[in-house]
Design a protein around this motif. Structure first.
Motif, mmCIF file in Angstrom:
data_model
loop_
_atom_site.group_PDB
_atom_site.id
_atom_site.type_symbol
_atom_site.label_atom_id
_atom_site.label_comp_id
_atom_site.label_asym_id
_atom_site.label_seq_id
_atom_site.Cartn_x
_atom_site.Cartn_y
_atom_site.Cartn_z
ATOM 1 N N ARG A 70 -9.483 45.562 7.909
ATOM 2 C CA ARG A 70 -9.602 45.120 6.525
ATOM 3 C C ARG A 70 -8.256 45.119 5.792
ATOM 4 O O ARG A 70 -7.234 45.602 6.294
ATOM 5 C CB ARG A 70 -10.632 45.948 5.750
ATOM 6 N N GLN A 107 -11.296 43.939 0.494
ATOM 7 C CA GLN A 107 -12.058 45.176 0.540
ATOM 8 C C GLN A 107 -11.556 46.118 -0.552
ATOM 9 O O GLN A 107 -10.400 46.063 -0.944
ATOM 10 C CB GLN A 107 -11.903 45.824 1.922
ATOM 11 N N TRP A 118 -14.137 36.689 3.127
ATOM 12 C CA TRP A 118 -14.706 37.721 4.003
ATOM 13 C C TRP A 118 -16.230 37.606 4.059
ATOM 14 O O TRP A 118 -16.830 37.706 5.131
ATOM 15 C CB TRP A 118 -14.304 39.105 3.523
ATOM 16 N N GLN A 149 -17.285 37.025 7.811
ATOM 17 C CA GLN A 149 -17.213 38.343 8.423
ATOM 18 C C GLN A 149 -17.958 38.414 9.747
ATOM 19 O O GLN A 149 -17.612 39.222 10.616
ATOM 20 C CB GLN A 149 -17.765 39.409 7.462
ATOM 21 N N GLY A 162 -7.361 48.837 5.217
ATOM 22 C CA GLY A 162 -8.484 49.020 4.309
ATOM 23 C C GLY A 162 -8.209 50.177 3.358
ATOM 24 O O GLY A 162 -7.257 50.943 3.543
#
Length: 240
Positions: free
Chosen positions: A91, A127, A231, A235, A55
């Motif tokens: 992520r 992300q 996502w 998610q 991420g």
């Protein structure tokens, strides 16, 4: 050349795949083919830095800017890569990795004719900021971005991957002078793919005098937000 190696360690990859990835870079950096490419360059050396990302909050430097101009230099870098293990994180922010990689050139303690980001990953951006925007900002600085899309399946988050990741990288991630994509369809191919990629980058093969912008040469548009959309749809599976 100044080369940033940005390596995905998101949890869509298993521990074994992370280990193969590290060892693949170790084998490639110290290979005779890569050392020959370095030696045949104008200066006989390159500058390299290596970090792992997930991420946009996770960027772990493994090797700071280091010159490689000999077999001893390459072995020193390889030995550092063998110290410890990769640490996976949640992520996938390719945009964050590109931003981080681009900023590293501002701390480069050497003069370099070319700035290249080499980014590998097994899924689309899901992300951080849009990946194509991060890519275009880097290209505007004269940076080239090459891609090593991992067309593999495994790890906890592989349900967020896409089947045409190579095309995604080609259309949304890579760009700049002489940029290219080398897909990896099986982990057995990984060491050879990394070696080949480094030889192409160091040897300045297929260098072009233009910067290709996103989707400029394609008749049909590609959705560079596909990772974010997947996502949003799935998610809950990851959270549970």
């Amino acid at each position: 050349m100044a080369l940033v190696l940005a390596v995905d360690v998101s949890r869509s990859m298993s521990y074994e795949e992370l280990r193969i990835q590290r060892q693949g870079y170790v084998a490639a950096i110290s290979s005779p083919e890569v050392l020959r490419a370095i030696g045949q360059g104008a200066y006989g050396k390159i500058a390299v830095t290596f970090f792992e990302w997930a991420g946009n909050y996770h960027a772990r430097e493994i090797i700071g800017w280091t010159l490689i101009g000999s077999a001893a230099d390459a072995e020193s870098v390889a030995s550092k890569l063998l110290e410890g293990a990769s640490q996976g994180a949640r992520r996938t922010s390719i945009s964050g990795a590109i931003d981080r990689a681009s900023s590293l050139f501002e701390t480069l303690p050497f003069l370099a004719d070319r700035h290249v980001i080499d980014i590998s990953g097994d899924g689309p951006n899901n992300q951080g900021g849009p990946v194509s925007e991060a890519r275009d900002k880097a290209l505007a600085k004269g940076v080239a971005i090459n891609g090593l899309p991992l067309m593999t399946r495994g790890g906890f988050g592989s349900r967020f991957n896409i089947d045409d990741l190579d095309e995604y990288y080609r259309r949304c991630v890579t760009g700049g002078p002489g940029s290219f994509v080398i897909p990896v369809n099986d982990w057995a191919q990984f060491p050879e793919a990394v070696r080949r990629k480094l030889v192409l980058e160091i040897g300045n093969v297929r260098m072009q005098p233009k910067i290709w912008r996103a989707q400029l040469l394609f008749s049909k548009p590609y959705d560079c937000l596909i990772g974010e959309k997947i996502w949003q749809q799935r998610q809950w599976q990851f959270d549970n």
